[in-house]
Design an enzyme around this catalytic site. Structure first.
Site, PDB file in Angstrom:
ATOM      1  N   ASN A  64      40.751  32.852  37.389  1.00  0.00           N
ATOM      2  CA  ASN A  64      41.987  32.113  37.653  1.00  0.00           C
ATOM      3  C   ASN A  64      41.776  30.617  37.456  1.00  0.00           C
ATOM      4  OD1 ASN A  64      43.818  34.176  38.329  1.00  0.00           O
ATOM      5  ND2 ASN A  64      42.859  34.408  40.336  1.00  0.00           N
ATOM      6  N   CYS A 116      44.642  41.356  35.457  1.00  0.00           N
ATOM      7  CA  CYS A 116      44.886  41.230  36.900  1.00  0.00           C
ATOM      8  C   CYS A 116      45.540  42.520  37.364  1.00  0.00           C
ATOM      9  CB  CYS A 116      45.790  40.032  37.176  1.00  0.00           C
ATOM     10  SG  CYS A 116      46.275  39.842  38.912  1.00  0.00           S
ATOM     11  N   HIS A 117      45.068  43.071  38.465  1.00  0.00           N
ATOM     12  CA  HIS A 117      45.553  44.362  38.952  1.00  0.00           C
ATOM     13  C   HIS A 117      46.726  44.222  39.923  1.00  0.00           C
ATOM     14  CE1 HIS A 117      43.722  47.968  37.510  1.00  0.00           C
ATOM     15  NE2 HIS A 117      43.769  48.604  38.664  1.00  0.00           N
ATOM     16  N   HIS A 121      50.920  36.632  38.750  1.00  0.00           N
ATOM     17  CA  HIS A 121      51.164  36.389  40.161  1.00  0.00           C
ATOM     18  C   HIS A 121      52.628  36.085  40.469  1.00  0.00           C
ATOM     19  CE1 HIS A 121      46.658  35.375  41.066  1.00  0.00           C
ATOM     20  NE2 HIS A 121      46.860  36.629  40.672  1.00  0.00           N
TER      21      HIS A 121
END
Length: 440
Positions: A147, A169-170, A199
């Site tokens: 990130n 990203c999970h 996100h």
């Protein structure tokens, strides 16, 4: 033999998780796994971890540890990046220095002042990796976990557009997993897709037997006042689509929450929570180091847990197994109402040919409006590093909803100057820092 390089392998617990997921696939050929880190002690723990995982799973692999990045990258087929430039010391600055000015953050690694400065200090390392990959493994896939995801993938497209870079990203998966538990529907029986930015993507499709599950979710929320004390539920109620990151993280993308003590209490937020998470990560490393030294078995996650995306991609490309994931890639006609050339998160097919993003057209207009705010922050940070304009760093913070809702422009300027001084050793040379920045 397929060569997989882990950059930042000293993130030992995450390295263990990725290797466990990878080596649990029974139909992979023997792999050449190369671990790289600049910290010799952490690298040695990573090597010991990899050897134990390989032995316990009964999956032979050629495992090497390399302090020299160029030696590690030579001939790579996949480069998995998980570096954290500056480690926990830099994280403390990202969170504690703004807090001393009255600016509250929860995680601070993706957006806001913490995210901007984490991005700025990561760009020189990404540029150096890109330079080495051009020379040593130009056809390799760059699979990024570091990130701030959107800034880092966007930066890679600026300095090395020819490299096949994908951010992983999970958060979409785990969001849907948790929502399915909430409404009592098995995840494997659902169809779901999300799109937006990392996100802050929006779950635009979530169905069971052809019917949307959103009405069930609304019923659960209306029946439980405590659910309405979660940031993501509030966002869903106001925006109409569920966001794909935790409440703690989601609160940083908006002006609604962290500026106000009453909102923090109402939505049960904990400013600076990432400091505790970071300290836990240090303890986990120390535990792993001790376990290896004493000959004890490391803890491996359950086999039924969802595999991380990098192992899935590698497996699909090597075996031809097709699957769908969510990926962070450059917007080339993928989301019509977000800026072309920015980094977006979309569904993607994974085949033997690689990762193929799926164009989704327009996403919900109200979701896109919030996404564009974050992408503006990211764009200003990238342009600041590229041009060396320190004023653009400050203007990026002025666009950030949480920062601008809390501090006046004058105080933001003062805080930015303090952050630039505190991070000088790892910031790009273009911004007056001491980290060499390689530009094309």
């Amino acid at each position: 033999m397929t060569r997989i390089v882990f950059i930042g392998a000293g993130s030992v617990v995450f390295t263990r998780q990725l290797l466990t997921d990878l080596l649990r696939f029974p139909d992979l050929p023997e792999l050449d796994i190369v671990l790289h880190d600049i910290d010799a002690e952490r690298l040695e723990v990573a090597r010991g971890t990899a050897e134990q995982v390989s032995a316990r799973l009964g999956r032979p692999a050629r495992i090497h540890a390399a302090l020299d990045r160029r030696a590690a990258l030579e001939g790579a087929d996949f480069v998995v990046n998980m570096v954290q430039v500056g480690g926990i010391a830099a994280t403390r600055i990202d969170l504690e220095l703004p807090a001393s000015f009255g600016l509250r953050q929860t995680i601070g690694d993706t957006t806001g002042i913490g995210g901007v400065f984490r991005g700025l200090r990561t760009f020189p390392v990404l540029s150096a990796i890109a330079r080495d990959m051009r020379e040593l493994c130009p056809d390799a896939w760059f699979l990024n976990y570091t990130n701030p995801m959107a800034m880092n993938i966007w930066w890679m497209s600026v300095v090395a557009p020819e490299i096949k870079a994908v951010g992983l990203c999970h958060s979409v998966y785990w969001t849907v997993n948790d929502l399915c538990e909430l409404v009592g529907v098995p995840l494997e029986e659902t169809v779901y897709r999300a799109a937006g930015v990392n996100h802050q993507a929006w779950l635009y499709q979530w169905e069971h037997e052809g019917e949307s599950l959103y009405p069930r979710l609304r019923e659960r929320i209306e029946a439980d006042p405590e659910l309405r004390r979660r940031v993501r539920v509030e966002m869903f109620r106001r925006i109409g689509y569920y966001p794909t990151e935790t409440s703690e993280h989601s609160s940083e993308y908006l002006s609604w929450f962290l500026r106000d003590d009453a909102q923090i209490e109402r939505f049960r937020l904990e400013p600076l929570v990432y400091l505790g998470i970071s300290e836990d990560n240090v303890r986990e490393f120390e535990d792993a180091r001790a376990a290896l030294a004493e000959g004890r078995e490391l803890e491996l996650h359950e086999e039924g847990d969802a595999a991380e995306y990098a192992p899935q991609i590698i497996h699909s490309m090597l075996t031809g197994t097709e699957r769908e994931i969510h990926a962070n890639v450059i917007n080339r006609g993928l989301i019509a109402n977000l800026p072309e050339g920015a980094c977006v998160e979309v569904p993607a097919r994974v085949t033997s040919a690689g990762v193929e993003p799926i164009a989704v057209g327009d996403i919900p207009v109200q979701g896109a409006a919030h996404n564009r705010t974050y992408l503006s922050v990211a764009e200003l940070a990238i342009e600041a590093a590229r041009t060396g304009d320190r004023e653009l760093v400050k203007r990026a913070l002025l666009v950030d909803p949480n920062a601008a809702s809390t501090l006046s422009p004058e105080r933001l300027w003062e805080l930015a100057d303090a952050m630039l001084a505190a991070h000088e050793g790892v910031l790009p040379s273009t911004l007056g820092g001491r980290a060499e920045l390689v530009l094309p």
